[in-house]
Design an enzyme around this catalytic site. Structure first.
Site, PDB file in Angstrom:
ATOM      1  CG  HIS A 165     -36.440  -8.636   3.647  1.00 45.65           C
ATOM      2  ND1 HIS A 165     -37.261  -7.597   3.244  1.00 45.65           N
ATOM      3  CD2 HIS A 165     -37.046  -9.203   4.705  1.00 45.65           C
ATOM      4  CE1 HIS A 165     -38.319  -7.551   4.022  1.00 45.65           C
ATOM      5  NE2 HIS A 165     -38.214  -8.510   4.918  1.00 45.65           N
ATOM      6  CG  ASP A 188     -46.166  -8.512   4.101  1.00 53.35           C
ATOM      7  OD1 ASP A 188     -46.316  -9.689   4.473  1.00 53.35           O
ATOM      8  OD2 ASP A 188     -45.188  -7.818   4.422  1.00 53.35           O
ATOM      9  N   GLY A 242     -43.074 -10.509   8.235  1.00 51.37           N
ATOM     10  CA  GLY A 242     -42.221 -11.594   8.679  1.00 51.37           C
ATOM     11  C   GLY A 242     -41.483 -11.288   9.968  1.00 51.37           C
ATOM     12  CB  SER A 243     -40.202 -13.527  12.619  1.00 50.94           C
ATOM     13  OG  SER A 243     -41.478 -13.920  13.039  1.00 50.94           O
ATOM     14  N   GLY A 244     -38.029 -11.454  12.421  1.00 47.85           N
ATOM     15  CA  GLY A 244     -36.639 -11.121  12.149  1.00 47.85           C
ATOM     16  C   GLY A 244     -36.343  -9.647  12.135  1.00 47.85           C
ATOM     17  CG  HIS A 245     -37.865  -7.323   9.882  1.00 47.28           C
ATOM     18  ND1 HIS A 245     -36.650  -7.212   9.231  1.00 47.28           N
ATOM     19  CD2 HIS A 245     -38.680  -8.002   9.039  1.00 47.28           C
ATOM     20  CE1 HIS A 245     -36.737  -7.791   8.048  1.00 47.28           C
ATOM     21  NE2 HIS A 245     -37.953  -8.283   7.909  1.00 47.28           N
TER      22      HIS A 245
END
Length: 334
Positions: free
Chosen positions: A220, A111, A55-58
């Site tokens: 997260h 994932d 996921g994005s955001g990392h």
């Protein structure tokens, strides 16, 4: 909520588009889909391809580690969301250059499912695919259950070392072995001081008091192992290192690489204070530092906090971690 964005729904896509616009010599979008990115340089025939995703955001994880001496392709999901199996499959096909593909990613349920489906699709096309899951977070499962742990900042060590092995044109079996060896010798623990805000949600992912911190929290916002009053940075590092060192365990005479990683909103000054204490603790334990990395390598949007990762090195891993690499976010000369 204050964020410098356009619409929350466009946050992840516009991030990718901005990165590719800034670095077209190194990265390119595949099939006009921002979920799919590969290296922009010419493929080396017969080289094992390493693909990753999440996921994005990392940022810089995951797409920040696509480049020479690192990964060859990445699939990108929305914020904190797994990308699709179809996107992973297309990236695998594009990255493959005749020597097979290694899926290298953190252990998260979505994932695992989608990379597994992509693997099945690749094998229907006679593309051999192996898989190594990064499981470095000591707070996420007890000792003895390492295969159930989350992958966090230790991903960086796996990308670096497996990528160096692939650039040396080692076969798929060897690149897989070396990646797994890196994971087996990596341990990480984090601490969070504040939550982050997912743009589409528009609110904090969890709540924590102004005078509190959470040891072991995931990237997260997964629960940690202990919520305490805010401690000094020296005391915090001691707590984190005690658990990391005991888990492998690390011992006097070992040589390590150290990663002190900011989670998105921690000043570098604080990370260097943390490294100062970590280096002193390791010296007292008779553990020598071969390389150190201090900065933002795997973040959680604007979460305040940090993680510490240790990788135990032998001669083989030393040589590979010292190899050059280059991406828009991570560059190392020999």
């Amino acid at each position: 909520m204050k964020k410098l964005i356009n619409s929350p729904e466009d946050f992840a896509r516009e991030t990718v588009e901005g990165i590719v616009a800034a670095h077209p010599d190194q990265l390119k979008i595949l099939d006009d889909s921002w979920h799919r990115m590969v290296r922009a340089d010419e493929k080396k025939v017969g080289k094992v391809a390493i693909t990753t995703g999440g996921g994005s955001g990392h940022l810089p994880v995951f797409l920040g580690y696509v480049g020479y001496g690192l990964c060859d392709g990445v699939t990108i999901g929305n914020v904190f969301a797994s990308p699709s199996a179809e996107d992973m499959y297309e990236v695998d096909k594009a990255a493959h250059s005749g020597a097979g593909v290694l899926h290298l990613y953190g252990r998260y349920g979505g994932d695992i499912m989608n990379f597994g489906m992509a693997k099945d699709l690749c094998e229907m096309d006679d593309i051999e695919v192996r898989e190594v899951l990064v499981t470095d977070d000591v707070a996420s499962a007890p000792k003895g259950s390492e295969d159930k742990r989350r992958g966090v900042a230790g991903l960086v060590f796996a990308y670096k070392i497996a990528g160096a092995a692939a650039e040396r044109m080692l076969p798929l079996d060897e690149v897989t072995r070396i990646a797994q060896k890196t994971v087996d010798n990596t341990r990480t623990m984090g601490v969070a001081l504040t939550p982050c805000i997912v743009p589409e949600a528009g609110k904090a992912t969890f709540s924590i008091g102004d005078d509190e911190m959470e040891i072991g929290m995931g990237i997260h916002g997964e629960p940690g192992i202990e919520r305490t009053k805010l401690q000094t940075i020296d005391a915090t590092v001691e707590t984190m290192l005690a658990r990391i060192l005991d888990d492998l365990p690390f011992a006097s005479g070992d040589t390590v690489a150290v990663l002190v990683n900011g989670l998105g909103a921690t000043p570098k000054e604080e990370l260097y204070i943390a490294y100062r204490k970590a280096a002193a603790v390791l010296c007292e334990k008779g553990i020598s530092v071969h390389r150190n990395y201090i900065g933002e390598y795997a973040t959680s949007l604007e979460m305040a906090g940090m993680s510490i990762s240790l990788l135990r090195l032998d001669d083989e891993l030393k040589e590979l971690i010292d190899a050059p690499c280059r991406s828009p976010f991570f560059e190392q000369s020999k």
